[in-house]
Motif scaffolding. Structure first.
Motif, PDB file in Angstrom:
ATOM      1  N   LYS A   1     -17.120 129.489 108.789  1.00  0.00           N
ATOM      2  CA  LYS A   1     -16.702 129.930 107.465  1.00  0.00           C
ATOM      3  C   LYS A   1     -16.880 131.435 107.340  1.00  0.00           C
ATOM      4  CE  LYS A   1     -17.370 125.739 104.708  1.00  0.00           C
ATOM      5  NZ  LYS A   1     -18.142 125.120 103.597  1.00  0.00           N
ATOM      6  N   GLY A   2     -15.885 132.083 106.756  1.00  0.00           N
ATOM      7  CA  GLY A   2     -15.951 133.520 106.543  1.00  0.00           C
ATOM      8  C   GLY A   2     -15.107 133.909 105.350  1.00  0.00           C
ATOM      9  N   LEU A   3     -15.005 135.206 105.095  1.00  0.00           N
ATOM     10  CA  LEU A   3     -14.190 135.688 103.985  1.00  0.00           C
ATOM     11  C   LEU A   3     -12.724 135.696 104.395  1.00  0.00           C
ATOM     12  CD1 LEU A   3     -16.198 138.654 102.432  1.00  0.00           C
ATOM     13  CD2 LEU A   3     -16.207 136.235 101.822  1.00  0.00           C
ATOM     14  N   GLN A   4     -11.922 134.957 103.637  1.00  0.00           N
ATOM     15  CA  GLN A   4     -10.503 134.828 103.960  1.00  0.00           C
ATOM     16  C   GLN A   4      -9.643 135.432 102.850  1.00  0.00           C
ATOM     17  OE1 GLN A   4      -8.723 130.831 104.052  1.00  0.00           O
ATOM     18  NE2 GLN A   4      -7.527 131.451 105.849  1.00  0.00           N
ATOM     19  N   THR A   5      -8.678 136.248 103.250  1.00  0.00           N
ATOM     20  CA  THR A   5      -7.710 136.765 102.273  1.00  0.00           C
ATOM     21  C   THR A   5      -6.842 135.608 101.805  1.00  0.00           C
ATOM     22  OG1 THR A   5      -6.186 137.353 104.069  1.00  0.00           O
ATOM     23  CG2 THR A   5      -7.680 139.070 103.291  1.00  0.00           C
ATOM     24  N   SER A   6      -6.570 135.542 100.486  1.00  0.00           N
ATOM     25  CA  SER A   6      -5.931 134.341  99.942  1.00  0.00           C
ATOM     26  C   SER A   6      -4.624 134.599  99.201  1.00  0.00           C
ATOM     27  CB  SER A   6      -6.900 133.638  98.972  1.00  0.00           C
ATOM     28  OG  SER A   6      -7.164 134.454  97.841  1.00  0.00           O
ATOM     29  N   GLN A   7      -4.213 135.862  99.032  1.00  0.00           N
ATOM     30  CA  GLN A   7      -3.002 136.172  98.289  1.00  0.00           C
ATOM     31  C   GLN A   7      -2.115 137.122  99.092  1.00  0.00           C
ATOM     32  OE1 GLN A   7      -5.683 137.247  94.842  1.00  0.00           O
ATOM     33  NE2 GLN A   7      -3.922 136.498  93.673  1.00  0.00           N
ATOM     34  N   ASP A   8      -0.851 136.760  99.233  1.00  0.00           N
ATOM     35  CA  ASP A   8       0.096 137.590  99.982  1.00  0.00           C
ATOM     36  C   ASP A   8       0.382 138.897  99.242  1.00  0.00           C
ATOM     37  OD1 ASP A   8       0.217 135.530 101.774  1.00  0.00           O
ATOM     38  OD2 ASP A   8       2.187 134.789 101.135  1.00  0.00           O
ATOM     39  N   ALA A   9       0.707 139.916 100.024  1.00  0.00           N
ATOM     40  CA  ALA A   9       1.131 141.216  99.491  1.00  0.00           C
ATOM     41  C   ALA A   9       0.132 141.780  98.488  1.00  0.00           C
ATOM     42  CB  ALA A   9       2.523 141.106  98.868  1.00  0.00           C
TER      43      ALA A   9
END
Length: 425
Positions: free
Chosen positions: A65-73
């Motif tokens: 588990k880690g920090l994941q970007t969740s929103q495009d652009a």
């Protein structure tokens, strides 16, 4: 080996261990507690959100588990603080893992190391940082590992091209900056680049410059070859490049008064030899290529502490992504390269094979699913074709029956006509 030697070795080992320091380590192993350690910048109101996730495939559901970007652009700006330190006189090691499971097409996967004075709630792209390190991908032309140092207020990019990993799996990135002004970049615990800070960045003016007082002597001959003075042009050399076509004939309908005097078209002269040039020979006066003498650059001053930062206290993710899904994990800042290697093997090293196996299993399932869907689609298309053909056959049969049913009616009318006549009679 004597007891004294063993004792000395033990003392040295203990001393080495005592000097090893971990300034920051983050593996996101305590659920949502990370939200209290990582501060999202408020410089902009529309920063993308980080979520805690191991992704769609992983080696260990919890450890990965880690920090994941969740929103495009979106731009992303989040940072974590730790006790301020200086790397003076010791190595600085920065290490973390990056996983572009979304098959990233354009976006950053790097970190920034800031001095402790940075305002985390106002951190943004122009905030002064010490080091920027990690992968950056944008289209087929940009797939590099950034290694950028801030030196005396200016950001300096490395002069070398270090290619990053661009697949969907987790990879370990490590930067080692040594107090002797050398560095090393590792990917997956393997060295991919190394060298000297002064050589591979333009931190300092060049040590040598061309002597502004020196000039090439007027009689310096740097021609290796010269035309042979004894070579003469043949008397029959000069021939016109184009000549009138000897096979051309004046058209029968050509009118000199109306069309002017007829001239045959021009063609390339087969005897044309081009511009004559004398053969070349070695130049007897050749002195070699003149090299501009160099002198010590008066603006150059050696700096044995290019590597040094007086304050290191914040690590940040300040980046842009077109397609989200990147996962950052296993952050480590230490002064011990060996420890970093061990930590890399104990984290990324222990889950990478299982992660790949899980992904390959998912790909196989997806392949089978596509094959089944393709098979079903073809069967449905075949069934539809058969149904359509059956409908056409039924329509044709009905049309034939209708045509067959009309003939008896005509015969009955013909049969009834005589009977009617008889009745009337």
């Amino acid at each position: 080996m004597t007891a004294v030697s063993l004792l000395l070795m033990a003392v040295c080992a203990t001393s080495a261990l005592a000097e090893s320091s971990v300034y920051f380590r983050e593996q996101f192993e305590d659920g949502d507690a990370w939200k209290s350690r990582w501060i999202e910048s408020k410089h902009k109101s529309d920063y993308g959100k980080f979520v805690l996730s191991a992704g769609k495939f992983y080696g260990d559901a919890e450890k990965d588990k880690g920090l994941q970007t969740s929103q495009d652009a979106h731009f992303y700006a989040s940072s974590a603080r730790f006790d301020d330190f200086s790397n003076k006189g010791q190595p600085l090691v920065i290490q973390f893992t990056v996983k572009h499971e979304q098959s990233i097409d354009c976006g950053g996967g790097y970190i920034k190391l800031f001095p402790s004075e940075v305002n985390q709630e106002d951190m943004h792209g122009d905030s002064v940082y010490n080091i920027m390190f990690g992968p950056d991908i944008c289209g087929p032309g940009t797939k590099k590992v950034h290694v950028i140092f801030n030196y005396k207020g200016k950001n300096h990019l490395i002069n070398k091209d270090i290619r990053c990993k661009d697949d969907e799996f987790t990879h370990l990135y490590t930067l080692v900056v040594n107090p002797d002004n050398t560095y090393e970049v590792k990917i997956d615990n393997k060295k991919v680049e190394s060298g000297n800070l002064e050589d591979d960045w333009d931190f300092l003016p060049p040590k040598k410059i061309k002597d502004p007082e020196a000039k090439k002597p007027e009689d310096w001959d740097d021609r290796e070859k010269i035309p042979d003075p004894d070579d003469k042009k043949p008397e029959d050399w000069d021939k016109p490049e184009n000549i009138p076509d000897p096979d051309a004939k004046k058209p029968e309908d050509w009118d000199d008064e109306m069309d002017g005097e007829w001239e045959p078209p021009m063609i390339a002269n087969p005897d044309y030899k081009g511009e004559w040039k004398a053969n070349e020979i070695d130049n007897p006066a050749y002195k070699g290529k003149w090299i501009h003498p160099e002198i010590d650059n008066p603006e150059y001053t050696a700096d044995p502490e290019i590597y040094k930062y007086d304050s290191v206290g914040v690590i940040g993710l300040d980046l842009w992504q077109v397609k989200s899904g990147t996962i950052f994990d296993n952050f480590l800042i230490t002064n011990d390269p060996s420890l970093a290697e061990e930590v890399g093997n104990d984290t990324w090293g222990k889950t990478k094979d299982a992660e790949r196996k899980m992904k390959e299993g998912q790909d196989e399932e997806e392949r089978k699913k596509r094959e089944e869907e393709d098979k079903k689609r073809k069967e449905d298309e075949k069934e539809e074709d058969e149904d359509e053909e059956e409908e056409r056959d039924e329509e044709e049969e009905e049309e034939e029956e209708e045509e067959d049913g009309e003939e008896p009616e005509l015969e009955e009318e013909e049969d009834e006509s005589p009977d009617s006549v008889k009745d009337e009679l």
